[in-house]
Design a protein around this motif. Structure first.
Motif, PDB file in Angstrom:
ATOM      1  N   GLY A 180      -5.140  12.518  36.728  1.00  0.00           N
ATOM      2  CA  GLY A 180      -6.325  13.293  36.367  1.00  0.00           C
ATOM      3  C   GLY A 180      -6.117  14.770  36.609  1.00  0.00           C
ATOM      4  N   CYS A 181      -6.933  15.579  35.942  1.00  0.00           N
ATOM      5  CA  CYS A 181      -6.870  17.027  36.143  1.00  0.00           C
ATOM      6  C   CYS A 181      -8.273  17.592  35.959  1.00  0.00           C
ATOM      7  CB  CYS A 181      -5.909  17.674  35.132  1.00  0.00           C
ATOM      8  SG  CYS A 181      -5.881  19.471  35.308  1.00  0.00           S
ATOM      9  N   PRO A 182      -8.750  18.356  36.940  1.00  0.00           N
ATOM     10  CA  PRO A 182     -10.116  18.868  36.831  1.00  0.00           C
ATOM     11  C   PRO A 182     -10.251  20.052  35.871  1.00  0.00           C
ATOM     12  CG  PRO A 182      -9.110  19.607  38.870  1.00  0.00           C
ATOM     13  CD  PRO A 182      -8.111  18.719  38.198  1.00  0.00           C
ATOM     14  N   PHE A 183      -9.139  20.552  35.372  1.00  0.00           N
ATOM     15  CA  PHE A 183      -9.210  21.704  34.460  1.00  0.00           C
ATOM     16  C   PHE A 183      -9.146  21.216  33.015  1.00  0.00           C
ATOM     17  CE2 PHE A 183      -7.211  23.027  38.449  1.00  0.00           C
ATOM     18  CZ  PHE A 183      -8.156  23.950  38.874  1.00  0.00           C
ATOM     19  N   SER A 184      -9.404  22.114  32.094  1.00  0.00           N
ATOM     20  CA  SER A 184      -9.402  21.664  30.693  1.00  0.00           C
ATOM     21  C   SER A 184      -8.839  22.758  29.785  1.00  0.00           C
ATOM     22  CB  SER A 184     -10.798  21.246  30.261  1.00  0.00           C
ATOM     23  OG  SER A 184     -11.754  22.110  30.794  1.00  0.00           O
ATOM     24  N   CYS A 185      -7.647  23.198  30.092  1.00  0.00           N
ATOM     25  CA  CYS A 185      -6.993  24.242  29.305  1.00  0.00           C
ATOM     26  C   CYS A 185      -6.876  23.771  27.845  1.00  0.00           C
ATOM     27  CB  CYS A 185      -5.604  24.532  29.870  1.00  0.00           C
ATOM     28  SG  CYS A 185      -5.619  24.723  31.656  1.00  0.00           S
ATOM     29  N   THR A 186      -7.206  24.650  26.925  1.00  0.00           N
ATOM     30  CA  THR A 186      -7.337  24.198  25.534  1.00  0.00           C
ATOM     31  C   THR A 186      -6.001  23.875  24.881  1.00  0.00           C
ATOM     32  OG1 THR A 186      -7.269  26.448  24.681  1.00  0.00           O
ATOM     33  CG2 THR A 186      -9.456  25.539  25.185  1.00  0.00           C
ATOM     34  N   SER A 231      -1.342  33.382  31.095  1.00  0.00           N
ATOM     35  CA  SER A 231      -1.786  34.706  30.647  1.00  0.00           C
ATOM     36  C   SER A 231      -2.463  35.372  31.824  1.00  0.00           C
ATOM     37  CB  SER A 231      -2.787  34.576  29.484  1.00  0.00           C
ATOM     38  OG  SER A 231      -3.344  35.855  29.180  1.00  0.00           O
ATOM     39  N   VAL A 232      -2.505  36.704  31.816  1.00  0.00           N
ATOM     40  CA  VAL A 232      -3.281  37.386  32.850  1.00  0.00           C
ATOM     41  C   VAL A 232      -4.429  38.160  32.223  1.00  0.00           C
ATOM     42  CG1 VAL A 232      -1.412  37.524  34.539  1.00  0.00           C
ATOM     43  CG2 VAL A 232      -1.669  39.357  32.879  1.00  0.00           C
ATOM     44  N   ASP A 233      -4.616  37.986  30.927  1.00  0.00           N
ATOM     45  CA  ASP A 233      -5.682  38.710  30.230  1.00  0.00           C
ATOM     46  C   ASP A 233      -7.004  37.947  30.383  1.00  0.00           C
ATOM     47  OD1 ASP A 233      -6.864  40.565  28.350  1.00  0.00           O
ATOM     48  OD2 ASP A 233      -6.895  38.857  26.966  1.00  0.00           O
ATOM     49  N   PRO A 234      -8.038  38.576  30.966  1.00  0.00           N
ATOM     50  CA  PRO A 234      -9.290  37.841  31.228  1.00  0.00           C
ATOM     51  C   PRO A 234      -9.893  37.244  29.958  1.00  0.00           C
ATOM     52  CG  PRO A 234      -9.298  39.967  32.356  1.00  0.00           C
ATOM     53  CD  PRO A 234      -8.071  39.954  31.488  1.00  0.00           C
ATOM     54  N   GLY A 235      -9.856  37.989  28.844  1.00  0.00           N
ATOM     55  CA  GLY A 235     -10.440  37.475  27.595  1.00  0.00           C
ATOM     56  C   GLY A 235      -9.702  36.230  27.123  1.00  0.00           C
ATOM     57  N   THR A 236      -8.401  36.261  27.232  1.00  0.00           N
ATOM     58  CA  THR A 236      -7.590  35.105  26.823  1.00  0.00           C
ATOM     59  C   THR A 236      -7.851  33.916  27.731  1.00  0.00           C
ATOM     60  OG1 THR A 236      -5.902  36.566  25.955  1.00  0.00           O
ATOM     61  CG2 THR A 236      -5.213  34.315  26.450  1.00  0.00           C
ATOM     62  N   LEU A 237      -7.903  34.181  29.037  1.00  0.00           N
ATOM     63  CA  LEU A 237      -8.143  33.081  29.985  1.00  0.00           C
ATOM     64  C   LEU A 237      -9.478  32.403  29.688  1.00  0.00           C
ATOM     65  CD1 LEU A 237      -6.798  34.733  33.262  1.00  0.00           C
ATOM     66  CD2 LEU A 237      -5.757  32.867  31.976  1.00  0.00           C
ATOM     67  N   GLU A 238     -10.442  33.179  29.267  1.00  0.00           N
ATOM     68  CA  GLU A 238     -11.724  32.591  28.910  1.00  0.00           C
ATOM     69  C   GLU A 238     -11.586  31.712  27.667  1.00  0.00           C
ATOM     70  OE1 GLU A 238     -14.794  35.433  28.987  1.00  0.00           O
ATOM     71  OE2 GLU A 238     -16.345  33.907  28.621  1.00  0.00           O
ATOM     72  N   LYS A 239     -10.860  32.213  26.676  1.00  0.00           N
ATOM     73  CA  LYS A 239     -10.737  31.459  25.413  1.00  0.00           C
ATOM     74  C   LYS A 239      -9.927  30.175  25.587  1.00  0.00           C
ATOM     75  CE  LYS A 239     -11.424  35.279  22.213  1.00  0.00           C
ATOM     76  NZ  LYS A 239     -11.923  36.250  23.195  1.00  0.00           N
ATOM     77  N   ILE A 240      -9.028  30.166  26.543  1.00  0.00           N
ATOM     78  CA  ILE A 240      -8.245  28.931  26.739  1.00  0.00           C
ATOM     79  C   ILE A 240      -8.803  28.105  27.909  1.00  0.00           C
ATOM     80  CG2 ILE A 240      -6.133  29.875  25.727  1.00  0.00           C
ATOM     81  CD1 ILE A 240      -5.043  30.232  28.603  1.00  0.00           C
TER      82      ILE A 240
END
Ligand code: SF4
Length: 673
Positions: free
Chosen positions: A216-222, A324-333
């Motif tokens: 299992g993994c609690p994250f959900s990277c796109t 990535s270290v870009d906040p906008g990208t991290l949000e999108k993924i």
């Protein structure tokens, strides 16, 4: 591969013969135990009536399709565990097997089976059943259904959870089974002896182990097919079983364990698991290495676990999977909930502890721009990553959120199908095997094709100059004392005016052309029949050619002019002569083949000590100090191109050992004698 007849006997009902296929790539002629199908077998053997099923030896590595079909021809049911690296060969084996024996039941499972499998099953009519998600329970039930039916056509699949099956022309998907909460319902294939016949049949094999301590993994990277609402909860295997498995690895002298957990360190007990593995290594010599994916956010525990692994030598370095270290990208993924501060803190502590780290970044993520990507690379280096950034291309997995048409459209993902090639993999003739392929992102709404090529070239240039250490000493100097960011410095070599630097221009052109070739469906690595007959990362290929074509002197002369020009606008000029000294020193330290004599150079500063201090985060001041370096170029020598390519460029990739100073360097301060 030796086939053996099923060992079960059943006077009342004929036992079913089961074939299993989980093909993994070989690594330096070593192969993984087929763990997933081993779990299926262990589960069936525990829960099914004795003598109901007999298992053929599983297929576990790439082999000619005809050989695989011959091995499986007596099977009633054949299960394929599929992922991106084996789907095509699995499909081809299945197709030919079904043509050979239409009565065989072909089952496909694993992450490569799409959650919505209609198109997949219509394209591959030889597959009878697609199994979704966790497979153990469904596999047992489908085998039981098949066993009680007179023929494949007569089986009623309606009661078997997690299956998509054919009802005439119609495809029917049954409800999914709930996830197993008590994983110890599945016996360990290692401890139950599932692999013993396989080991006995392949006495020359060197085995690598796949291992789970939880699921299992609690994250959900796109971009990932692992984390999702269904797989969010983490369920553990019992600790006693895990200790037993580690004992088994030690007893079987298993050198390398790859832990499949999404987040090792997520549970407090993971410290105990790491400690036990370290104890076994110290006492019995095995396992020698345990590779884990670090947990995210739990900084303290991640640090502690990795420190245990690294102190024991179980882990040669720590991978920090930033992406990535870009906040906008991290949000999108959907990685915004994974703390960047945690990575920074781990980088700082491991650098301080002298533990090597590697950072992973993915090129082409939604929302990433050329500016944000290059700034991100720069920031990661500035935070202390001088060892290696692994620049991965973005691929689309069938069950990742990213594969959804709406998500693709929203982020303008453009893709191309390319062959899957392993880094430093051997070139093989086209008709030699079934090739696997992947769907690679080559442009997005925010990173159009042209920018993707530039970003790809920037990655390779960063790798060549900084991580292959061709120019790392002057770059650190220009950043630390000249005040320029790594981005500003590297951009001089990718986007700057190189009209008077033909060697650098040639390297830049090579990177851009290689990026363009990938966009046209070419391989991610550069094929080089002349250099060990393997595929090379473009930066390493460029370095080999620079040395082979004797262009290093010109390269360094041009690089000095380019950096001098860049630093001319700096508010803080470098100490006089320091840049020239740094370039001279870096050039002299670069390991080259056919050297027959040591080298002595004299410079105005003790740049080597200063640089070594800086890259591990120590305070250091560069003061004028005439220094003579005696560089040992003869203790370690390479007298053929093949040796140098293999031992320095290839094996140096992870170790970063491109400079003589990494092994034996003597330094003499002028005035001491
Ligand atoms: S990339 Fe890692 S953290 Fe993200 S969903 Fe996949 S397994 Fe979980």
């Amino acid at each position: 591969m030796v086939s053996h007849a099923p060992m079960t006997k059943n006077t009342r009902m004929r036992p079913l013969t089961i074939g299993q296929v989980q093909i993994n790539n070989s690594f330096s002629n070593q192969n993984y135990f087929p763990y997933s199908v081993g779990l299926l077998q262990a589960y069936v053997e525990k829960h099914a009536p004795p003598d109901a099923f007999g298992f053929l030896l599983p297929l576990y590595k790439r082999l000619p399709v005809s050989q695989a079909v011959a091995h499986l021809e007596s099977a009633d049911v054949v299960a394929f565990s599929t992922y991106v690296w084996n789907i095509r060969i699995s499909l081809e084996i299945a197709r030919r097997l079904k043509a050979h024996n239409p009565a065989v039941c072909i089952v496909f499972g694993g992450p490569q089976v799409p959650d919505r499998p209609e198109a997949f099953l219509r394209e591959h009519p030889f597959i009878d059943l697609a199994c979704h998600g966790e497979g153990e329970r469904a596999f047992l039930q489908l085998l039981e259904q098949r066993r009680h039916a007179a023929s494949l056509e007569a089986v009623d699949w309606r009661e078997v959870p997690s299956l998509t099956w054919r009802d005439g022309e119609r495809l029917v998907t049954n409800p999914r089974a709930a996830r197993l909460k008590t994983l110890d319902e599945i016996p360990s294939p290692y401890l139950e002896g599932v692999f013993e016949p396989l080991i006995a049949a392949n006495p020359d094999e060197t085995w690598l182990a796949l291992w789970e301590t939880n699921r299992g993994c609690p994250f959900s990277c796109t971009f990932c097919d692992w984390g999702s609402a269904v797989a969010a909860k983490v369920y553990p295997f019992d600790l006693t079983r895990l200790h037993g498995e580690l004992d088994w690895f030690a007893a079987h002298r298993t050198e390398f364990i790859f832990c499949c957990d999404a987040n090792f360190g997520i549970l407090p007990r993971d410290i105990e698991i790491a400690t036990y593995a370290a104890k076994l290594k110290a006492e019995r010599g095995y396992p020698q290495a345990l590779s884990v994916q670090n947990t995210k956010n739990a900084t303290e525990r991640a640090y502690e676990v990795q420190s245990i692994l690294s102190r024991s030598g179980l882990n040669k370095g720590v991978t920090l999977s930033l992406q990535s270290v870009d906040p906008g990208t991290l949000e999108k993924i959907k990685r915004k909930n994974i703390s960047s501060d945690s990575y920074r803190e781990l980088q700082r502590r491991f650098t301080r502890d002298r533990v090597e780290t590697y950072s992973d970044l993915i090129l082409g993520l939604p929302g990433e721009t050329y500016a944000s990507f290059t700034e991100g690379v720069s920031a990661v280096i500035e935070q202390g990553q001088h060892n290696r950034i692994q620049f991965n291309n973005l691929t689309i997995l069938p069950n990742a959120e990213m594969a959804d048409p709406a998500y693709r459209a929203a982020h303008g993902l453009e893709t191309v199908e390319t062959k899957i090639i392993n880094i430093h993999g051997t070139l093989v003739a086209d008709d030699d095997e079934v090739h696997e392929s992947q769907e690679l992102v080559i442009a997005t709404a925010t990173l159009p094709r042209d920018d993707w090529r530039r970003a790809r070239a920037f990655s390779w240039m960063t790798a060549l100059l900084h991580f292959d250490k061709v120019l790392q000493i002057p770059l650190v100097l220009a950043h630390e004392l000249g005040g320029l960011s790594y981005r500003e410095l590297i951009l001089q070599f990718t986007d700057g005016d190189l009209s008077e630097a033909p060697v650098l221009e040639g390297v830049r052109r090579f990177f851009i052309e290689t990026a363009a070739s990938i966009q046209a469906g070419g391989t991610e690595y550069v094929p080089a029949p002349q250099w060990l007959n393997i595929f090379w990362p473009a930066d390493e290929h460029a370095l080999i050619e620079l040395v082979f074509e004797n262009r290093l002197d010109a390269f360094y002369a041009e690089a000095e002019r380019v950096l001098t020009r860049a630093l001319a606008s700096s508010a803080t000029p470098l100490p006089p002569g320091a840049l020239h000294d740094a370039i001279t020193l870096n050039q002299a330290l670069l390991k080259r083949p056919f050297e027959t004599a040591d080298c002595v150079i004299e410079v105005g500063y003790d740049l080597l000590a200063w640089h070594r201090a800086k890259v591990v985060g120590d305070e250091a001041t560069l003061t004028p100090s005439p220094t003579r370096y005696h560089i040992d170029r003869t203790s370690e020598r390479w007298t053929t191109w093949d040796d140098w390519c293999r031992q320095v460029i290839w094996y140096g990739n992870k170790k970063g050992a491109y400079l003589y100073g990494n092994c034996v360097t003597t330094r003499e301060i002028a005035g001491h004698y």
